[in-house]
Enzyme design. Structure first.
Site, short mmCIF file in Angstrom:
data_model
loop_
_atom_site.label_atom_id
_atom_site.label_comp_id
_atom_site.label_asym_id
_atom_site.label_seq_id
_atom_site.Cartn_x
_atom_site.Cartn_y
_atom_site.Cartn_z
N LYS A 184 0.84 -1.21 0.00
CA LYS A 184 0.00 0.00 0.00
C LYS A 184 0.87 1.24 0.00
O LYS A 184 1.91 1.27 0.66
CB LYS A 184 -0.86 0.04 1.27
N HIS B 263 -16.21 -5.59 6.41
CA HIS B 263 -15.82 -4.21 6.76
C HIS B 263 -16.72 -3.78 7.92
O HIS B 263 -17.93 -3.63 7.76
CB HIS B 263 -16.04 -3.29 5.55
N GLU C 170 -12.23 2.35 11.03
CA GLU C 170 -12.60 1.29 10.10
C GLU C 170 -11.74 0.06 10.34
O GLU C 170 -10.52 0.17 10.49
CB GLU C 170 -12.43 1.76 8.65
N ASN D 133 -11.55 7.66 9.72
CA ASN D 133 -12.13 8.80 9.02
C ASN D 133 -12.39 9.91 10.02
O ASN D 133 -13.14 9.71 10.98
CB ASN D 133 -13.43 8.41 8.33
N ARG E 131 -14.16 12.58 10.11
CA ARG E 131 -15.28 13.42 9.66
C ARG E 131 -16.57 12.66 9.90
O ARG E 131 -16.54 11.51 10.33
CB ARG E 131 -15.13 13.68 8.16
N ARG F 196 -27.84 3.26 -0.19
CA ARG F 196 -27.45 4.48 -0.90
C ARG F 196 -28.17 4.49 -2.25
O ARG F 196 -28.15 3.50 -2.97
CB ARG F 196 -25.95 4.52 -1.15
#
Length: 449
Positions: free
Chosen positions: A162, A212, A279, A293, A295, A341
């Site tokens: 990564k 997840h 996460e 995250n 936010r 969504r």
């Protein structure tokens, strides 16, 4: 309530901008909507106390245009700026500019955003705070090839390379055997240098079929931090979440308490403030931290439905210097919530489907919530993300939340453009989804991608 925040500038668009506007209204706070030329007719722009056009349609010239946003805040006598999600929400330089210009940034401190935005420093900080992480290189890989190969053997294949500056599925590569390792590292390095101006790469164990699962946290400026339980966001396509739910099927109260407490403790140790999400990848009963995250997230409503906490309102109150209004013992998970969504996209090709909505009918009934900025006659622009709304249902258990979602999807009418409602209906009827606990690759397999 929040004596010091009289006016909030909403530095975002679409459904989240409307969500922030509603929270401000509830708190008696005046609102300023900033918008691009393409977004004059957005619902929150029409509802806000004041609106300022900050530039042409392309995001680079409007929603990512820092000087334009700061000057809009200055001319309107704004007190605080809420960045929403996406755009500038996790940009530490923006947060810094906001504070240096004399405004309150509704989010964490710039240095915290910077710390958690760099994957290598984030993982080091989480390890130090006792949050379980994916076994890996503990920092960037150097040029010592022998050591790199030894380390890879220790971690065990398959391995993921990564880039430190990457995210959202970019700048990563899976290696299944030693033969291809060094070449893969060189390739990822070159790509990262070109894309992110940062050629630091690291490696970690690649989990083949994880779920997840993420934990929502809230922290105030006095060092108090709590978690609001977890969400399962394993239904994904191309690293984009499609369906989210809370709580995560099959996660025990012990696991929730143990991991949630560690996340809250990590917030205290890094001096976090505001709302945030940890996460994790979850495989074989083990949690592995991947990123934080800093936010509010798209899927925050499922947590709101099961805990009764208004996350956006809490963000504003925390920014105003208020202490947390909840203790950990106040937080109980009640029932089950699911979010679908809704995207303006072609059901087969997944290509965006902008255009004019000729007819829109929202669903209703007990336990049904819709977060959307669309209306009949609204034109979905082609310049931004294709998400046009979120459908959320809550029920006493998972089965009833799913049943309500099936009804809500059936009742929803969006004419004039294509949407993914048909896809969402098929997910709600899918055997593996109904059983709960599908992994992050499942949806793509189900779609035959």
């Amino acid at each position: 309530m929040s004596a010091m925040i009289e006016k909030v500038l909403i530095a975002n668009r679409g459904e989240i901008a409307l969500r922030i506007l509603r929270a401000c209204r509830e708190l008696g706070i005046k609102t300023v909507a900033v918008h691009s030329e393409a977004d004059r007719d957005l619902k929150h722009v029409l509802l806000a106390d004041e609106s300022v056009c900050i530039g042409p349609a392309p995001a680079m010239q409007s929603y990512l245009n820092v000087p334009a946003i700061i000057s809009a805040a200055e001319v309107t006598d704004t007190v605080a700026i809420h960045p929403g999600y996406g755009f500038l929400s996790e940009n530490a330089d923006f947060a810094e500019r906001v504070e240096k210009s004399g405004f309150i940034f509704i989010g964490p401190r710039p240095e915290t955003i910077r710390l958690m935005g760099d994957k290598v420093s984030a993982i080091a900080a989480m390890k130090a705070a006792g949050v379980p992480c994916v076994p890996g290189s503990d920092g960037p890989i150097d040029d010592n090839k022998k050591r790199t190969l030894e380390l890879a053997r220790e971690i065990g294949y398959p391995i993921m390379i990564k880039s430190s500056g990457g995210g959202g599925g970019r700048g990563m590569r899976v290696v299944h055997s030693e033969a291809t390792l060094l070449n893969a590292i060189a390739l990822t390095r070159a790509e990262a240098a070109a894309a992110f101006n940062n050629d630091m790469v690291y490696m970690e164990k690649y989990l083949e079929n994880p779920r997840h699962i993420e934990f929502q946290v809230l922290a105030d400026q006095m060092g108090n931090a709590i978690h609001l339980g977890e969400r399962d966001c394993s239904m994904q396509r191309r690293h984009q979440k499609v369906v989210e739910e809370a709580p995560a099927p099959g996660i025990t109260e012990e696991q929730r308490r143990e991991i949630g407490e560690r996340c809250a403790a990590a917030c205290r140790s890094i001096g976090y403030r505001g709302a945030g999400t940890f996460e994790f990848l979850y495989e074989n009963g083990q949690f592995y931290f991947i990123e934080m995250n800093t936010r509010v997230q798209v899927e925050h409503p499922v947590t709101e439905m099961v805990t009764g906490v208004d996350i956006v309102k809490e963000q504003i109150l925390i920014a105003a210097g208020e202490p947390l209004r909840y203790r950990q013992s106040d937080i109980q998970m009640r029932g089950h919530a699911i979010e679908c969504r809704i995207n303006a996209e072609h059901p087969e090709t997944f290509m965006p489907s902008p255009g004019k909505i000729t007819d829109f009918h929202a669903p209703g009934g007990p336990g049904v919530r819709i977060e959307t900025h669309i209306y009949s006659g609204y034109t979905v622009p082609c310049h931004y993300d294709s998400m046009i709304g979120k459908l959320i249902t809550h029920g006493e258990d998972r089965e009833s939340a799913v049943a309500r979602m099936c009804n809500a999807l059936r009742e929803t009418v969006i004419e004039g453009i294509h949407s993914n409602i048909k896809l969402q209906r098929s997910i709600m009827r899918d055997g593996a989804f109904l059983a709960g606990g599908a992994n992050i690759h499942y949806l793509e397999k189900m779609l035959g991608l």
